[in-house]
Design an enzyme around this catalytic site. Structure first.
Site, PDB file in Angstrom:
ATOM      1  N   ALA A   1      31.829  11.918  88.393  1.00 54.18           N
ATOM      2  CA  ALA A   1      32.303  12.649  89.570  1.00 54.18           C
ATOM      3  C   ALA A   1      33.225  13.752  89.077  1.00 54.18           C
ATOM      4  CB  ALA A   1      33.061  11.686  90.482  1.00 54.18           C
TER       5      ALA A   1
ATOM      6  N   GLY B   1      30.047   8.396  87.454  1.00 54.12           N
ATOM      7  CA  GLY B   1      29.082   8.694  88.518  1.00 54.12           C
ATOM      8  C   GLY B   1      27.741   9.120  87.962  1.00 54.12           C
TER       9      GLY B   1
ATOM     10  N   GLU C   1      25.952   6.093  87.298  1.00 56.42           N
ATOM     11  CA  GLU C   1      25.652   5.474  88.600  1.00 56.42           C
ATOM     12  C   GLU C   1      24.440   6.140  89.250  1.00 56.42           C
ATOM     13  OE1 GLU C   1      29.807   5.858  89.798  1.00 56.42           O
ATOM     14  OE2 GLU C   1      29.769   3.719  90.280  1.00 56.42           O
TER      15      GLU C   1
ATOM     16  N   GLU D   1      35.602   4.914  84.038  1.00 56.80           N
ATOM     17  CA  GLU D   1      36.567   5.071  85.128  1.00 56.80           C
ATOM     18  C   GLU D   1      37.867   4.318  84.877  1.00 56.80           C
ATOM     19  OE1 GLU D   1      33.372   4.630  85.422  1.00 56.80           O
ATOM     20  OE2 GLU D   1      32.552   5.632  87.171  1.00 56.80           O
TER      21      GLU D   1
HETATM   22  N1  T1G Z   1      35.477  16.146  86.178  1.00 56.67           N
HETATM   23  C1  T1G Z   1      36.015  17.382  86.088  1.00 56.67           C
HETATM   24  N2  T1G Z   1      36.157  18.067  84.909  1.00 56.67           N
HETATM   25  C2  T1G Z   1      35.711  17.443  83.796  1.00 56.67           C
HETATM   26  C3  T1G Z   1      35.137  16.142  83.813  1.00 56.67           C
HETATM   27  C4  T1G Z   1      35.026  15.494  85.081  1.00 56.67           C
HETATM   28  N3  T1G Z   1      34.469  14.301  85.192  1.00 56.67           N
HETATM   29  N4  T1G Z   1      34.812  15.819  82.532  1.00 56.67           N
HETATM   30  C5  T1G Z   1      35.152  16.861  81.762  1.00 56.67           C
HETATM   31  N5  T1G Z   1      35.705  17.828  82.508  1.00 56.67           N
HETATM   32  C6  T1G Z   1      36.172  19.134  82.030  1.00 56.67           C
HETATM   33  C7  T1G Z   1      37.348  18.999  81.080  1.00 56.67           C
HETATM   34  O1  T1G Z   1      38.553  18.937  81.813  1.00 56.67           O
HETATM   35  C8  T1G Z   1      37.217  20.294  80.285  1.00 56.67           C
HETATM   36  O2  T1G Z   1      37.675  21.340  81.132  1.00 56.67           O
HETATM   37  C9  T1G Z   1      35.707  20.485  80.160  1.00 56.67           C
HETATM   38  O3  T1G Z   1      35.133  19.711  81.244  1.00 56.67           O
HETATM   39  C10 T1G Z   1      35.146  19.981  78.845  1.00 56.67           C
HETATM   40  O4  T1G Z   1      35.598  18.629  78.716  1.00 56.67           O
HETATM   41  C11 T1G Z   1      32.479   7.917  91.369  1.00 56.67           C
HETATM   42  C12 T1G Z   1      34.918   7.890  90.221  1.00 56.67           C
HETATM   43  C13 T1G Z   1      32.117  14.367  79.108  1.00 56.67           C
HETATM   44  C14 T1G Z   1      32.759  13.203  76.987  1.00 56.67           C
HETATM   45  O5  T1G Z   1      35.685  10.005  82.987  1.00 56.67           O
HETATM   46  O6  T1G Z   1      34.903  12.029  78.840  1.00 56.67           O
HETATM   47  O7  T1G Z   1      32.697   9.353  87.929  1.00 56.67           O
HETATM   48  O8  T1G Z   1      39.572  22.136  79.668  1.00 56.67           O
HETATM   49  O9  T1G Z   1      36.942  19.061  76.640  1.00 56.67           O
HETATM   50  O10 T1G Z   1      35.172  16.897  74.404  1.00 56.67           O
HETATM   51  O11 T1G Z   1      32.320   6.124  89.891  1.00 56.67           O
HETATM   52  O12 T1G Z   1      34.783  15.503  79.067  1.00 56.67           O
HETATM   53  O13 T1G Z   1      37.330  23.263  79.578  1.00 56.67           O
HETATM   54  O14 T1G Z   1      38.783  23.493  81.622  1.00 56.67           O
HETATM   55  O15 T1G Z   1      36.452  16.692  77.427  1.00 56.67           O
HETATM   56  O16 T1G Z   1      32.786  17.666  74.926  1.00 56.67           O
HETATM   57  C15 T1G Z   1      34.081   9.554  85.160  1.00 56.67           C
HETATM   58  C16 T1G Z   1      35.326  12.445  81.585  1.00 56.67           C
HETATM   59  C17 T1G Z   1      34.739  10.365  86.219  1.00 56.67           C
HETATM   60  C18 T1G Z   1      34.185  11.480  81.900  1.00 56.67           C
HETATM   61  C19 T1G Z   1      32.860  15.680  77.160  1.00 56.67           C
HETATM   62  N6  T1G Z   1      33.749  10.403  84.022  1.00 56.67           N
HETATM   63  N7  T1G Z   1      34.918  13.463  80.626  1.00 56.67           N
HETATM   64  O17 T1G Z   1      33.832  15.753  76.152  1.00 56.67           O
HETATM   65  O18 T1G Z   1      34.597  18.155  76.493  1.00 56.67           O
HETATM   66  S1  T1G Z   1      35.233   9.387  87.597  1.00 56.67           S
HETATM   67  C20 T1G Z   1      34.616  10.559  83.011  1.00 56.67           C
HETATM   68  C21 T1G Z   1      34.789  13.144  79.305  1.00 56.67           C
HETATM   69  C22 T1G Z   1      33.747   8.877  88.279  1.00 56.67           C
HETATM   70  C23 T1G Z   1      32.516   7.538  89.921  1.00 56.67           C
HETATM   71  C24 T1G Z   1      33.820   7.769  89.258  1.00 56.67           C
HETATM   72  C25 T1G Z   1      34.494  14.302  78.392  1.00 56.67           C
HETATM   73  C26 T1G Z   1      33.037  14.369  77.920  1.00 56.67           C
HETATM   74  P1  T1G Z   1      38.389  22.640  80.462  1.00 56.67           P
HETATM   75  P2  T1G Z   1      36.002  18.097  77.272  1.00 56.67           P
HETATM   76  P3  T1G Z   1      34.087  17.132  75.386  1.00 56.67           P
END
Ligand code: T1G
Length: 703
Positions: A70, A109, A112, A132
């Site tokens: 998400a 998500g 999911e 999460e």
């Molecule tokens: N939402 C918004 N921005 C995100 C994002 C996300 N989920 N993931 C990454 N970004 C932005 C990050 O801030 C950065 O922005 C850019 O993307 C590159 O990220 C309903 C509730 C995917 C392994 O927890 O683990 O789904 O600094 O530098 O090193 O059940 O990003 O460039 O402006 O980290 O190549 C669950 C979180 C969400 C994954 C890539 N998902 N992201 O790593 O790049 S909650 C996560 C990561 C959810 C549902 C629930 C990593 C990555 P900027 P980066 P990277």
């Protein structure tokens, strides 16, 4: 419906027909986060897929990854339909095979969405996960109910409670992925979908299936083992309960519980702190002058000077990341000892299952021990990790300047000293900077990168990129004594010494911070690091600590001598209060004419915590740290600050600078200790009733 016809055109999600297979592709850089526009595009595509011309559906993504979750930035804002659950249900309800084509990282998500499909195929390098819990949340779109139904509750428990990703190959073994697609992923997924249709393969709506039979005793045992590592955070146990619901409640009830848990967690302080930490770590990578077009220098070969604790840990970090490292110590015995410790540490990690034997062998093969200083000649980066003495470091950097090839990055692992003074002895100050690792350097993730006056942008970029490759979280800081982390710790240390003499016991000092959630208190930390280390630093700096000096002279060097501020039994790190130390402290206080008093826990805690925050305000005011959230990253990844509190500056904003300034003034007035007086910057924030974050965002302290 014609081939390649766009059924739903949306700048973010598009669909096209390949034969009678509908391919849905989202393109929402950088990580295809499932923001509102993506969800709408997917939901429209699910509706379009109901067409009788469509035999099967493939859901894929363009760019570097399948949906990575998400959009975390949307949390806390009013929800916009369609919700992710609605999108997933729309695909799951289709009476035709739906296949997820996964590359990159299908996380949260994103996974999911894939679990709402009947089948999942993946590129060999793909990973799936439900991280999460690392944001203080739980999967909120059915992940806790569908994954256990797919791979079993015990198998699902680890990935959900720890948030760790699963590589595609292992995911296939677990039954979460049905096929690994070599070559073009979408083509392979379409072919897989066509075969499902031809074979009249069963649809597999997980919401209609029961989880495989679960041995609840094994489940509870596995959950208890995982939760021992939850460090007081709320989300891990909530995730475990949600998985248990998947095997004890009907799907609809399990989903209702998941929603209830999610809404409770997402509005809680812990998740807000952990989401702050997520973005803070990424903000720290944004450094003025180090723009995206600045190219890092290639680091194909590294040299580390010094085979002691730090040099060995640093060597391990980079050797494990696949970089050949020559570890150099002019003392052959020290070199031999260092190599033995490196091997022992690797094998211990292997025994714990942290690394495979092949990975350890590969890492060890990357390490070349040497007692010949000339072996720095072909290194692309040299990291000096010798004793913390300026004269010694200057001599070494003069020699490095003479021996290293042009363009070699020259880094010092100094924890406090002036990097500009070190750079000035070389003819290449633009290639010099500090890379301050934290002990044990092969474990602690923080890397303070100390930017010298003349450090070139590409040298900074190089250190940041190679640091990240070595598993570190780099934060760029300026030159001052102790940079950021240690400088704040020194401010706290002054209060530790005063509180002990004024009447607080070691147990009360440490307890005030461990109760807050710190991994350990300052005196336990001193006992672990060694009171002889602190004594040597005081000899170098002239700092005064009569109690610490007395303990050192008594041969009480901490855990290593089973006596320091505390006593330690053989083979145990558990601190045991020692009345002899209390008596020593009282004696020193008497000699200094200090009248001791009962000091309540609130004062102990606030003087320790707020003196650090006051020092952080000075650090921001001087531009030594680029932004308050960088200081949070430093303390979360280098000093065991509780993740659920978001770091010292996030915590400071939560109690407000105004409250902090008010309390510091009270303690300064009561004790006469002017070091406790709020610095001008903190006083200004208090006066304005604002926060560190708001002031940085307004640009007054932001980079
Ligand atoms: N939402 C918004 N921005 C995100 C994002 C996300 N989920 N993931 C990454 N970004 C932005 C990050 O801030 C950065 O922005 C850019 O993307 C590159 O990220 C309903 C509730 C995917 C392994 O927890 O683990 O789904 O600094 O530098 O090193 O059940 O990003 O460039 O402006 O980290 O190549 C669950 C979180 C969400 C994954 C890539 N998902 N992201 O790593 O790049 S909650 C996560 C990561 C959810 C549902 C629930 C990593 C990555 P900027 P980066 P990277």
């Amino acid at each position: 419906m014609s081939r390649e016809e766009k059924l739903v055109s949306d700048p973010i999600s598009s669909t096209r027909m390949v034969g009678r297979v509908l391919v849905v592709e989202s393109d929402n850089p950088p990580v295809n986060a499932l923001g509102h526009a993506v969800r709408k595009g997917l939901h429209d595509a699910a509706k379009a897929a109901e067409s009788p011309d469509v035999d099967a559906v493939v859901i894929a993504c363009k760019g570097r990854t399948f949906h990575a979750g998400a959009d975390i930035r949307e949390f806390g804002k009013p929800p916009q339909a369609p919700g992710l659950g609605e999108v997933i249900d729309a695909f799951e309800a289709l009476q035709k095979p739906v296949v997820a084509a996964i590359h990159g990282t299908a996380l949260g998500g994103g996974l999911e969405v894939a679990l709402g499909c009947d089948y999942r195929v993946a590129a060999p390098s793909a990973k799936i996960g439900l991280p999460e819990v690392k944001l203080g949340l739980l999967p909120g779109a059915g992940g806790t109910q569908r994954l256990p139904r797919l791979i079993g509750a015990v198998a699902a428990l680890g990935p959900i409670v720890t948030g760790e990703p699963i590589p595609a190959k292992k995911a296939k073994e677990m039954g979460a992925i049905d096929e690994i697609i070599e070559g073009d992923l979408v083509e392979g997924a379409v072919a897989f979908a066509r075969k499902l249709v031809a074979d009249k393969a069963p649809l597999r709506p997980l919401s209609k299936m029961d989880a495989p039979k679960t041995d609840m005793a094994a489940f509870d045992e596995a959950a208890a083992k995982l939760l021992r590592r939850s460090r007081g955070l709320k989300a891990p146990s909530v995730n475990a309960q949600a998985v248990k619901n998947a095997v004890t409640l009907p799907f609809a009830e399990g989903m209702k519980k998941e929603r209830e848990y999610f809404l409770d967690l997402v509005s809680g302080e812990e998740s807000k702190a952990q989401r702050h930490a997520f973005f803070a770590e990424r903000e720290a990578a944004k450094v003025p002058g180090v723009t995206k077009d600045v190219k890092a220098r290639p680091i194909n070969k590294m040299a580390v000077l010094g085979a002691g604790t730090m040099g060995g840990g640093i060597t391990m970090s980079f050797a494990s990341a696949g970089i050949p490292v020559t570890i150099i110590d002019l003392n052959p015995e020290a070199l031999d000892r260092g190599m033995k410790i490196i091997e022992k540490n690797y094998r211990a990690t292997q025994a714990r299952g942290g690394l495979t034997e092949a990975q350890v062998d590969k890492a060890l093969a990357n390490i070349t021990p040497s007692s010949n200083f000339d072996d720095v000649a072909d290194a692309d980066m040299v990291i000096e990790a010798v004793f913390e003495n300026m004269d010694l470091k200057k001599k070494i950097f003069k020699d490095l300047d003479a021996k290293c090839k042009p363009g070699c990055v020259l880094a010092s692992n100094t924890s406090t000293l002036d990097v500009d003074e070190i750079a000035a002895v070389t003819s290449r100050p633009q290639d010099v900077l500090g890379m301050h690792f934290f002990s044990p350097a092969n474990v602690m993730r923080l890397l303070e990168i100390v930017r010298g006056d003349k450090t070139a942008p590409d040298v900074l970029k190089t250190a940041m990129e190679v640091g990240k490759k070595g598993g570190k979280v780099p934060v760029v800081v300026g030159v001052c004594y102790g940079f950021v982390g240690n400088r704040m710790l020194h401010a706290r240390g002054a209060q530790v010494r005063k509180l002990l003499l004024e009447g607080a016991s070691p147990v009360e000092v440490d307890g005030a911070l461990t109760k807050f959630g710190m991994a350990m208190g300052p005196l336990q930390m001193s006992d672990m690091a060694g009171l002889d280390v602190g004594w040597r630093i005081r000899q170098e700096t002239g700092a005064k600590d009569p109690v610490g000096d007395a303990l050192h002279e008594m041969g009480r060097h901490g855990q290593k001598t089973k006596a320091g501020y505390y006593l330690y039994e053989e083979g145990s790190r558990t601190p045991i209060p020692d009345p002899e130390v209390d008596a020593l402290i009282a004696k020193v206080a008497k000699e200094q004419g200090i009248k001791r008093r009962e000091i309540d826990e609130k004062e102990v805690f606030e003087r320790l915590m707020f003196s650090m925050i006051n020092e952080a305000a000075k650090i921001l005011d001087e531009g030594i740290a680029l932004r308050p959230s960088d200081i949070d990253v430093i303390y979360l990844y280098g000093y065991g600050f509780p993740m659920g509190k978001g770091g010292p500056m996030f915590y400071a904003d939560s109690v407000t600078p105004a409250y902090i300034a008010d309390r510091l003034n009270i303690y300064a007035d009561n004790t006469g200790d002017e070091e406790l007086r709020p610095c001008p910057y903190l006083a200004r924030l208090a006066e304005q009733g604002t926060t560190f974050a708001a002031d940085a965002a307004a640009g007054s302290k932001a980079a």
